[in-house]
Design an enzyme around this catalytic site. Structure first.
Site, PDB file in Angstrom:
ATOM      1  CB  SER A 155      58.954  -7.746  18.113  1.00  0.00           C
ATOM      2  OG  SER A 155      58.701  -6.644  18.949  1.00  0.00           O
ATOM      3  CE  LYS A 177      61.868  -4.569  18.006  1.00  0.00           C
ATOM      4  NZ  LYS A 177      60.565  -4.955  18.546  1.00  0.00           N
ATOM      5  CB  SER A 199      62.447  -7.766  21.205  1.00  0.00           C
ATOM      6  OG  SER A 199      61.408  -7.511  20.292  1.00  0.00           O
TER       7      SER A 199
END
Length: 417
Positions: free
Chosen positions: A67, A70, A131
């Site tokens: 993640s 991102k 997240s």
């Protein structure tokens, strides 16, 4: 308690300069820094302003980062908002696949409902604080129309930032098998986004420099995600936001998967100096935060922040032709800063002045560019843009009047003979 960063005195710097026309100056010191071997696959620490690499471990090797991907999606979104291509109040509706992903309890998410629409602001906050994976995909749809087109945009954007080694398959960093029919074409189901920690530091620096407002979101410890009156409280996955170690962390993003292990891109602004750190492949959740603290403490305990102010004279002169003075002193054109080892006794700081041409002729106005400074730290790790030194203009510290035209012609004639 961390030792307060010490700003080295500029008088100390200039007292050690070598005075030459095209010269080099050194800070003289001598200390071997203690070794730090973090318990992670790779790690990096950089100055957010200059990109100077302060610490690096296997920083160019690409690994799955989950993640932390991102952050690239956030960069593209903020870029689109600043260009007026999309707004915070733009509403977007999830696909059936994205609704399914949002309700997969194996993954971090806020639950989305089919037929409901959500603002970009809601999705952005859910992405950075909680997240949220499906919310991230929805942002991609809003920008590019489809996941495939958004992945193409991510790849193009990464290259524009100088990142050429990354492997990008998703907007959120999920393993491809979780993406259902929105998987990128011809992608193996086990594929994951891969970046080096240096790549992630580049993205983090660009975010902080160009869109510092991101920190107003990444510093939030929790948000309430409102879906038509149904509230989901989302806690930030960054546990250092509530840590009591006085590190003053206010971002950025965690990442976790079986392949990636436990990752964390952090930033802290202590004593007015912002640092970015990236940890990849820590063994567990606690380890990624502990290793980040170890890295930050190592820097604060072993380095000083050296600031050189605009208009600071570095006691280096450039020869002048046809002037009432034969040389002119110089000052730097903009503020500079570097992290240097504390109490060093080896030649650490090297400053080179190069005139803009072999013949600097009068008249010269005060503040006029007369050359370039090149500043290097001996044995340094360089900068994340690939450069090895800081560069700045050398400006004339004062004006130099030209000599009488007849005398100038005579000197020119003498030079030609």
């Amino acid at each position: 308690m961390l030792k307060k960063l010490k700003k080295l005195g500029i008088s100390f710097l200039t007292s050690l300069m070598v005075v030459t026309g095209i010269g080099q100056g050194f800070i003289n010191a001598d200390q071997t820094l203690p070794q730090l071997d973090l318990e992670a696959k790779s790690a990096i620490a950089v100055d957010a302003k200059t990109g100077q690499i302060i610490y690096a471990k296997d920083d160019k090797q690409t690994y799955p980062v989950a993640s932390m991907s991102k952050l690239l999606t956030a960069y593209i979104l903020l870029q689109a908002i600043h260009k007026g291509e999309i707004t915070w109040e733009t509403r977007v509706t999830p696909t059936a696949t994205e609704v399914d992903i949002s309700n997969n309890t194996e993954l971090t998410n806020v639950p989305l409902q089919e037929g409901h629409s959500y603002t970009i602001r809601q999705l952005y906050q859910a992405m950075l604080v909680g997240s949220a994976n499906a919310a991230t995909m929805l942002i991609g749809n809003a920008i590019s129309g489809t996941q495939t087109k958004f992945i193409d945009k991510m790849r193009e954007t990464a290259k524009s930032l100088g990142i050429t080694d990354a492997k990008i398959y998703s907007a959120n960093g999920l393993t491809a098998k979780y993406l259902g029919d929105e998987i990128y074409p011809n992608t193996d189901k086990n594929a994951e986004n891969e970046f080096s920690v240096r790549d992630m530091a580049i993205i983090s620096q660009k975010l902080i420099k160009e869109y510092p407002e991101i920190l107003e979101t990444t510093k939030l410890t929790k948000i309430d995600f409102n879906d038509n009156g149904e509230i989901t409280t989302v806690n930030n996955t960054n546990e250092l936001l509530q840590d009591d170690s006085n590190l003053e962390v206010d971002g950025l993003k965690t990442g976790t998967s079986d392949a990636a292990g436990y990752c964390f891109a952090s930033t802290t602004n202590k004593d007015g100096h912002r640092i970015i750190t990236v940890i990849a492949g820590a063994k567990d959740n606690d380890a990624r935060f502990d290793q980040t603290k170890n890295l930050l403490n190592y820097i604060y305990n072993n380095y000083d922040y050296l600031a050189i102010s605009t208009n600071q004279a570095l006691r280096q002169d450039i020869k002048v032709k046809y002037g009432k003075q034969s040389s002119i002193s110089t000052i730097i054109g903009n503020d500079l800063s570097l992290w240097v080892p504390k109490n060093t006794r080896a030649k650490v700081l090297q400053i080179k002045l190069t005139p803009k041409s072999s013949k600097i002729e009068a008249p010269i106005k005060q503040g006029e560019t007369v050359g370039d400074y090149q500043i290097t730290i001996a044995g340094n790790l360089g900068f994340i843009d690939g450069s090895t030194d800081l560069k700045t203009k050398a400006l004339a510290a004062n004006s130099v009047e030209g000599i009488n035209i007849l005398i100038k012609w005579w000197q020119m004639l003498s030079d030609a003979i």
